[in-house]
Design an enzyme around this catalytic site. Structure first.
Site, PDB file in Angstrom:
ATOM      1  N   CYS A  97      -4.501   2.322  -3.933  1.00  0.00           N
ATOM      2  CA  CYS A  97      -3.277   2.823  -3.276  1.00  0.00           C
ATOM      3  C   CYS A  97      -2.123   1.846  -3.467  1.00  0.00           C
ATOM      4  O   CYS A  97      -1.323   1.629  -2.554  1.00  0.00           O
ATOM      5  CB  CYS A  97      -3.498   3.081  -1.779  1.00  0.00           C
ATOM      6  N   GLN A 137      -5.052  -5.157   6.930  1.00  0.00           N
ATOM      7  CA  GLN A 137      -6.018  -6.163   6.477  1.00  0.00           C
ATOM      8  C   GLN A 137      -5.931  -7.432   7.325  1.00  0.00           C
ATOM      9  O   GLN A 137      -6.958  -8.015   7.682  1.00  0.00           O
ATOM     10  CB  GLN A 137      -5.783  -6.519   5.000  1.00  0.00           C
ATOM     11  N   ASP A 172       2.646  -4.245   8.049  1.00  0.00           N
ATOM     12  CA  ASP A 172       1.429  -3.462   7.872  1.00  0.00           C
ATOM     13  C   ASP A 172       0.257  -4.430   8.037  1.00  0.00           C
ATOM     14  O   ASP A 172      -0.022  -5.235   7.157  1.00  0.00           O
ATOM     15  CB  ASP A 172       1.467  -2.827   6.476  1.00  0.00           C
ATOM     16  N   LYS A 196     -11.014  -0.042   9.900  1.00  0.00           N
ATOM     17  CA  LYS A 196     -11.231  -1.285   9.150  1.00  0.00           C
ATOM     18  C   LYS A 196     -11.679  -2.418  10.064  1.00  0.00           C
ATOM     19  O   LYS A 196     -12.011  -3.501   9.617  1.00  0.00           O
ATOM     20  CB  LYS A 196      -9.955  -1.659   8.401  1.00  0.00           C
ATOM     21  N   HIS A 226       0.870  -1.176   0.000  1.00  0.00           N
ATOM     22  CA  HIS A 226       0.000   0.000   0.000  1.00  0.00           C
ATOM     23  C   HIS A 226       0.911   1.231   0.000  1.00  0.00           C
ATOM     24  O   HIS A 226       1.988   1.202   0.596  1.00  0.00           O
ATOM     25  CB  HIS A 226      -0.848  -0.053   1.272  1.00  0.00           C
TER      26      HIS A 226
HETATM   27  C1  PLP Z   1      -6.107   0.831   4.521  1.00  0.00           C
HETATM   28  C2  PLP Z   1      -4.712   0.376   4.449  1.00  0.00           C
HETATM   29  C3  PLP Z   1      -3.656   1.230   4.811  1.00  0.00           C
HETATM   30  C4  PLP Z   1      -3.868   2.663   5.219  1.00  0.00           C
HETATM   31  O1  PLP Z   1      -4.609   2.764   6.372  1.00  0.00           O
HETATM   32  P1  PLP Z   1      -5.150   4.201   6.863  1.00  0.00           P
HETATM   33  O2  PLP Z   1      -6.243   3.858   7.781  1.00  0.00           O
HETATM   34  O3  PLP Z   1      -5.609   4.924   5.637  1.00  0.00           O
HETATM   35  O4  PLP Z   1      -4.030   4.891   7.518  1.00  0.00           O
HETATM   36  C5  PLP Z   1      -2.377   0.733   4.731  1.00  0.00           C
HETATM   37  N1  PLP Z   1      -2.141  -0.526   4.351  1.00  0.00           N
HETATM   38  C6  PLP Z   1      -3.117  -1.376   4.011  1.00  0.00           C
HETATM   39  C7  PLP Z   1      -2.776  -2.783   3.616  1.00  0.00           C
HETATM   40  C8  PLP Z   1      -4.433  -0.951   4.042  1.00  0.00           C
HETATM   41  O5  PLP Z   1      -5.408  -1.800   3.686  1.00  0.00           O
END
Ligand code: PLP
Length: 405
Positions: free
Chosen positions: A363, A202, A199, A225, A123
């Site tokens: 993104c 998800q 990260d 999320k 991302h």
């Molecule tokens: C949504 C997402 C982000 C960004 O998260 P924010 O809430 O916009 O800061 C980063 N990495 C992954 C894999 C995402 O799905």
């Protein structure tokens, strides 16, 4: 085992009763942001009605109550990801800010020629903050992606050098749903003394996560999320890593003492929390964690997987649809390109049938380029989705085809 009760779960989300263009809402965009259960809405409004002040213990009753609620959210976040202590958890405004916080700190410590290893699956939130460090001579290397939409682990390992200081990867792709083999990443990093950041935006939604067992240095995720409010995320850090990281922003609440010429900083996690924090969001997030903990998580996961497989199988024989990424075991996320259709046009047509999907680059422009496409359409499932909704999407997709001959 009792099957997962999707109706009961779904009824917890008032917005799902909405209609869009006279059709029942079919919300298949939870990977961008999940909807909010009544419990979260109620926790936030209850706080505003009955128990709210700025945080800082010991001043007055409302301040004490609010501080307790705020710190309880930190403890809930620690529980959710298996952190050893709430002190491992830093409140941020989102996963994006959490990565920027680490990048700003490590950026002051890395030397020209030091290397950061990422992947082409990231991302933008896990790419752009590291890109800034190139100005300081830090070198970024990218592990390539296989045709199945997974990080190529052999080639990742081959990119690790004695100059690698950090390996930073998604735990689960927001585009292909692929899961990262964390044990292999950690082993490769430890062999050269590098740190590991994951990260988890998800992954934390779709599977149980235990950062202590994974033995990683940093983990980031966002509240919104996870059925919680926007404006809040977390950085998990091992205690020694957080202790070694310089402050991010300066201001109130992050200091130990301030003189005109000398300032000393508070210990982590408060060192990284300058200014008034997202208090109401933290209260809402805690309710979201309670909600998740009360959930039959294995049942919910199996249910989401069944919805994904239903749609995946329905599209398998269709040679006008190209699915991007096809891991054997992955998150309930399906990204595809329909022949002759621009993703944005397709999303707008699906919307007329009440079906909400995401379209664009998600993104992840480097990944789109890797697959040789400029944009794609993404369907993502949450436990509140039903088989009827999966069918409604397939029906709407068939109708949409007629617009693109
Ligand atoms: C949504 C997402 C982000 C960004 O998260 P924010 O809430 O916009 O800061 C980063 N990495 C992954 C894999 C995402 O799905």
């Amino acid at each position: 085992m009792k099957p997962f009760d999707v109706t009961a779960f779904r009824n917890a989300f008032p917005i799902l009763a909405r209609e869009i263009h006279g059709k029942p809402l079919v919300y298949l965009d939870s990977a961008a942001s999940a909807q909010k259960p009544e419990a979260v809405i109620e926790a936030m409004t209850h706080a505003m009605r009955h128990s709210y002040a700025n945080v800082h213990r010991g001043l007055h009753t409302l301040a004490n109550e609010t501080t307790d609620a705020y710190e309880a959210a930190r403890a809930a976040a620690a529980r959710l990801v298996g952190a050893a202590s709430p002190d491992n958890m830093v409140f941020t405004k989102g996963a994006t800010e959490a990565i920027n916080l680490v990048a700003a700190g490590l950026g002051r410590q890395f030397a020209p020629g030091d290397e950061i290893l990422l992947s082409e699956l990231e991302h933008h939130a896990n790419y752009v903050p590291w890109h800034f460090l190139r100005e300081r001579g830090v070198v970024l290397r990218f592990a390539p992606i296989t045709d199945r939409g997974e990080i190529d682990m052999d080639r990742l390992e081959a990119l690790v050098t004695p100059r690698t200081r950090l390996i930073t990867l998604t735990h689960m792709s927001n585009v292909t749903g692929a899961k990262t083999d964390v044990a292999r990443v950690v082993a490769a990093a430890r062999a050269v003394g590098a740190q590991v950041l994951l990260d988890g935006c998800q992954a934390v939604v779709h599977q149980r996560v235990d950062v202590t067992a994974l033995d990683i240095d940093y983990y980031v995720f966002s509240s919104h999320k996870l059925f919680g409010p926007t404006g809040l995320g977390f950085l998990y850090g091992k205690a020694d890593r957080l202790a070694a990281l310089p402050p991010y922003q300066g201001g109130g609440e992050m200091i130990a003492s301030v003189g005109l010429d000398t300032i000393s900083f508070a210990d982590p996690p408060h060192r990284f929390e300058a200014g008034t924090p997202p208090i109401l969001e933290a209260i809402g997030f805690r309710a979201a964690v309670d909600f998740i903990e009360a959930l039959d998580r294995d049942g919910a996961e199996a249910h989401e997987q069944a919805l994904y497989r239903h749609v995946r199988e329905a599209l398998r024989g269709d040679n006008t649809v190209r699915v991007l990424g096809d891991s054997a075991e992955k998150g309930p996320i399906l990204t595809f390109v329909l022949d002759g259709a621009h993703a944005h046009d397709l999303a707008q047509i699906l919307d007329r049938y009440g079906v909400a999907v995401r379209a664009g680059t998600h993104c992840a422009e480097p990944l789109m380029r890797r697959f040789g496409v400029t944009s794609s359409t993404r369907v993502s499932f949450a436990p509140y989705n039903t088989v009827e909704e999966a069918e409604a999407f397939l029906t709407a997709l068939d109708k949409a085809r007629r617009f693109f001959g």
